[in-house]
Design a protein around this motif. Structure first.
Motif, PDB file in Angstrom:
ATOM      1  N   UNK C   6      -7.987 -42.884 -44.421  1.00 21.12           N
ATOM      2  CA  UNK C   6      -8.259 -44.083 -43.632  1.00 21.12           C
ATOM      3  C   UNK C   6      -7.995 -43.812 -42.151  1.00 21.12           C
ATOM      4  N   UNK C   7      -6.854 -43.163 -41.886  1.00 19.99           N
ATOM      5  CA  UNK C   7      -6.506 -42.824 -40.504  1.00 19.99           C
ATOM      6  C   UNK C   7      -7.614 -41.999 -39.851  1.00 19.99           C
ATOM      7  N   UNK C   8      -8.062 -40.953 -40.546  1.00 19.26           N
ATOM      8  CA  UNK C   8      -9.106 -40.089 -39.981  1.00 19.26           C
ATOM      9  C   UNK C   8     -10.420 -40.829 -39.783  1.00 19.26           C
ATOM     10  N   UNK C   9     -10.721 -41.729 -40.704  1.00 16.35           N
ATOM     11  CA  UNK C   9     -11.950 -42.505 -40.576  1.00 16.35           C
ATOM     12  C   UNK C   9     -11.911 -43.379 -39.327  1.00 16.35           C
ATOM     13  N   UNK C  10     -10.788 -44.092 -39.155  1.00 17.09           N
ATOM     14  CA  UNK C  10     -10.657 -44.964 -37.986  1.00 17.09           C
ATOM     15  C   UNK C  10     -10.674 -44.135 -36.711  1.00 17.09           C
ATOM     16  N   UNK C  11     -10.022 -42.960 -36.756  1.00 18.26           N
ATOM     17  CA  UNK C  11      -9.988 -42.062 -35.608  1.00 18.26           C
ATOM     18  C   UNK C  11     -11.405 -41.682 -35.180  1.00 18.26           C
ATOM     19  N   UNK C  13     -14.276 -43.168 -36.111  1.00 22.55           N
ATOM     20  CA  UNK C  13     -15.060 -44.357 -35.762  1.00 22.55           C
ATOM     21  C   UNK C  13     -14.732 -44.786 -34.330  1.00 22.55           C
ATOM     22  N   UNK C  14     -13.448 -44.728 -33.953  1.00 22.24           N
ATOM     23  CA  UNK C  14     -13.063 -45.058 -32.592  1.00 22.24           C
ATOM     24  C   UNK C  14     -13.649 -44.089 -31.585  1.00 22.24           C
ATOM     25  N   UNK C  15     -13.578 -42.802 -31.902  1.00 26.47           N
ATOM     26  CA  UNK C  15     -14.168 -41.782 -31.027  1.00 26.47           C
ATOM     27  C   UNK C  15     -15.650 -42.058 -30.829  1.00 26.47           C
ATOM     28  N   UNK C  16     -16.326 -42.368 -31.946  1.00 24.86           N
ATOM     29  CA  UNK C  16     -17.758 -42.671 -31.900  1.00 24.86           C
ATOM     30  C   UNK C  16     -18.031 -43.867 -30.988  1.00 24.86           C
ATOM     31  N   UNK C  17     -17.249 -44.927 -31.147  1.00 23.21           N
ATOM     32  CA  UNK C  17     -17.473 -46.136 -30.347  1.00 23.21           C
ATOM     33  C   UNK C  17     -17.191 -45.879 -28.864  1.00 23.21           C
ATOM     34  N   UNK C  18     -16.113 -45.160 -28.572  1.00 24.60           N
ATOM     35  CA  UNK C  18     -15.812 -44.819 -27.180  1.00 24.60           C
ATOM     36  C   UNK C  18     -16.957 -44.002 -26.571  1.00 24.60           C
ATOM     37  N   UNK C  19     -17.453 -43.009 -27.331  1.00 26.68           N
ATOM     38  CA  UNK C  19     -18.532 -42.161 -26.829  1.00 26.68           C
ATOM     39  C   UNK C  19     -19.794 -42.977 -26.571  1.00 26.68           C
ATOM     40  N   UNK C  20     -20.061 -43.959 -27.432  1.00 27.36           N
ATOM     41  CA  UNK C  20     -21.243 -44.806 -27.217  1.00 27.36           C
ATOM     42  C   UNK C  20     -21.098 -45.609 -25.938  1.00 27.36           C
ATOM     43  N   UNK C  21     -19.879 -46.114 -25.678  1.00 27.77           N
ATOM     44  CA  UNK C  21     -19.707 -46.886 -24.437  1.00 27.77           C
ATOM     45  C   UNK C  21     -19.919 -45.982 -23.229  1.00 27.77           C
ATOM     46  N   UNK C  22     -19.499 -44.699 -23.338  1.00 29.01           N
ATOM     47  CA  UNK C  22     -19.729 -43.764 -22.241  1.00 29.01           C
ATOM     48  C   UNK C  22     -21.199 -43.438 -22.076  1.00 29.01           C
ATOM     49  N   UNK C  91     -22.286 -55.492 -31.835  1.00 22.73           N
ATOM     50  CA  UNK C  91     -21.159 -56.103 -32.523  1.00 22.73           C
ATOM     51  C   UNK C  91     -20.280 -55.092 -33.274  1.00 22.73           C
ATOM     52  N   UNK C  92     -20.861 -54.278 -34.173  1.00 22.34           N
ATOM     53  CA  UNK C  92     -20.006 -53.265 -34.824  1.00 22.34           C
ATOM     54  C   UNK C  92     -19.382 -52.283 -33.837  1.00 22.34           C
ATOM     55  N   UNK C  93     -20.082 -51.950 -32.766  1.00 17.53           N
ATOM     56  CA  UNK C  93     -19.512 -51.006 -31.807  1.00 17.53           C
ATOM     57  C   UNK C  93     -18.257 -51.592 -31.163  1.00 17.53           C
ATOM     58  N   UNK C  94     -18.299 -52.885 -30.838  1.00 18.21           N
ATOM     59  CA  UNK C  94     -17.102 -53.519 -30.285  1.00 18.21           C
ATOM     60  C   UNK C  94     -15.960 -53.540 -31.296  1.00 18.21           C
ATOM     61  N   UNK C  95     -16.328 -53.712 -32.558  1.00 17.45           N
ATOM     62  CA  UNK C  95     -15.330 -53.691 -33.625  1.00 17.45           C
ATOM     63  C   UNK C  95     -14.671 -52.309 -33.692  1.00 17.45           C
ATOM     64  N   UNK C  96     -15.492 -51.257 -33.735  1.00 21.10           N
ATOM     65  CA  UNK C  96     -14.960 -49.889 -33.781  1.00 21.10           C
ATOM     66  C   UNK C  96     -14.153 -49.595 -32.518  1.00 21.10           C
TER      67      UNK C  96
END
Lengths: 209, 209, 209
Positions: C6-11, C13-22, C91-96
């Motif tokens: 779970x930790x790695x998944x969230x890690x 997913x967060x990386x993915x969302x941050x990269x999308x915002x960039x 919406x999902x990106x903001x969630x991640x």
């Protein structure tokens, strides 16, 4: 010519060209004497300093080896006292800049590979060495980095760093593993300049530069 | 007065003045409460943190010694709740700022010389300690650093750091090697402010600031 | 589900969302292909890389663990080839992103506490891990960092990091000390987004963003 001497010559010529690009931009922005010196030095040495931080090589060579600071100061003063002439030197300066880009990328990748043994780190830090100074210059001058907006520049550095790491891993002779990737980066950069090549862009109506 | 106590007093007064310059700029830019705290802290401690990274002293003192963070937070809160009064304190704040500039440059040079034994590194990192926070503040606020554009500021820090390194190498008594360069930097900065001295500029029609 | 997984998944997913915002911001600014990749990677990994520098963990994990680079590259390419769809995924990106914010703050604080044993360093570096990438993105794009201007973002990261350090010191079971602070940060961020909460601002007529 001794290959070590050639390496050092290209190293200093690249430093000189990078410093001139910094000093020119700082002068245009209206910075004062000291500001021009600072930006010239940061542009010339910032990439290598960042690389050394990332591999734990402190104090960074860009701080402790006086020839880099001296080269940057001479380039900045030349830009100040002989601006017209420096502007007319546009062509050789671009030549040196492209040579410096290749050498910084390859040497940076080599030093990082030696220190960490990690291929990914080596390629990224080769790029950081080559384009970090330009990024720092543009961040200090509060503008979006030119090298991320157009022209084959960061990507040429990437190609050089990647080929250097490949060559070293595959076991090429040192001479080849050094100069072939430098030549690749230099050629990519120079040919793209000559023909006005750019990477694709996908959006943005921004006219910032 | 005990000289150690005096040193600490000037250190905290300088930190306070730097933080106020950060908080004031952040408030003017419309940042929120947390943004003002962050910019105040970065302005006050960013230079010393960068110096510690460059000499491998991790974690940096600016992070681990709570009195710096506390001083910055108090300065930021004062700027928020008593903006009018802080603005009227313009004169003492400039005084503290000039004192902090001198002390940061001299202490930074001293710490870097101790850690690396390299004169060039010591002088550069003395300057980084003194002006790094202001550079970081302006980079975060997306503006060209004021200290590279006009006034005797970065160059006063340079003079202080250079004299400190000279004094230490020549073997001056600690008291002199500490306070003479601080006095030099402070005087250069303060006299130049008083008389509106600037370093020469050579170009640029930019009106950015 | 295994908590490590779970930790790695969230890690990621967060990386993915941050990269999308960039990548989204870089694309909007008109950067080229390589520029978009660089900004996406810096946004996703810049905070963790800075944290590792401050605790002397070199080379930083953000450089040496290829899964972070890979995730950032995939996110950037997705933003390029499927911009419309990515925009609709707002919406999902903001969630991640909110999940990533919490996990980065908590994991960063944990790693820094382990390395230095200093509570203040741990809390600050937890925040740096969470918001450093966004700050670097905005500095590179020459704009005042959004996260310092409005919304509950940096302050949510602070709350998460502080609770994580508290929990670890007080001796909570690992599972609680990890997920409770993540949940706190996530909830603060998400509820504030939902209801348009902001921290107070105190001045500035600036309309920059």
């Amino acid at each position: 010519m001794n290959e070590h001497l050639l390496f050092n010559l290209v190293d200093l010529a690249g430093t000189f060209a990078f410093a001139i690009s910094g000093a020119t931009a700082a002068r245009r922005e209206g910075l004062d004497l000291f500001g021009i010196l600072v930006i010239a030095y940061v542009t010339a040495c910032g990439g290598g300093i960042a690389r050394d931080l990332y591999i734990g090589a402190v104090p960074p060579a860009g701080l402790s080896e006086w020839r880099y600071l001296l080269t940057a100061v001479v380039a900045a003063l030349a830009t100040i006292v002989a601006y017209r002439q420096v502007e007319r030197l546009d062509h050789p300066v671009r030549l040196f800049d492209a040579m410096g880009l290749g050498l910084f990328a390859v040497y940076g990748a080599h030093k990082a590979l030696l220190a960490t043994g990690n291929i990914e780190v080596a390629i990224i830090l080769g790029m950081v060495t080559a384009i970090g100074g330009g990024l720092a210059r543009d961040m200090l001058l509060a503008r979006v980095p030119v090298v991320l907006q157009r022209e084959i520049y960061a990507s040429a550095a990437f190609a050089g760093a990647a080929l250097a790491v490949l060559g070293e891993r595959v076991g090429w002779p040192v001479l080849w593993a050094t100069w072939l990737p430098i030549l690749l980066c230099f050629t990519l950069r120079f040919v793209s300049l000559r023909f006005g090549w750019n990477l694709p862009r996908f959006g943005g109506s921004s006219s910032e530069s």
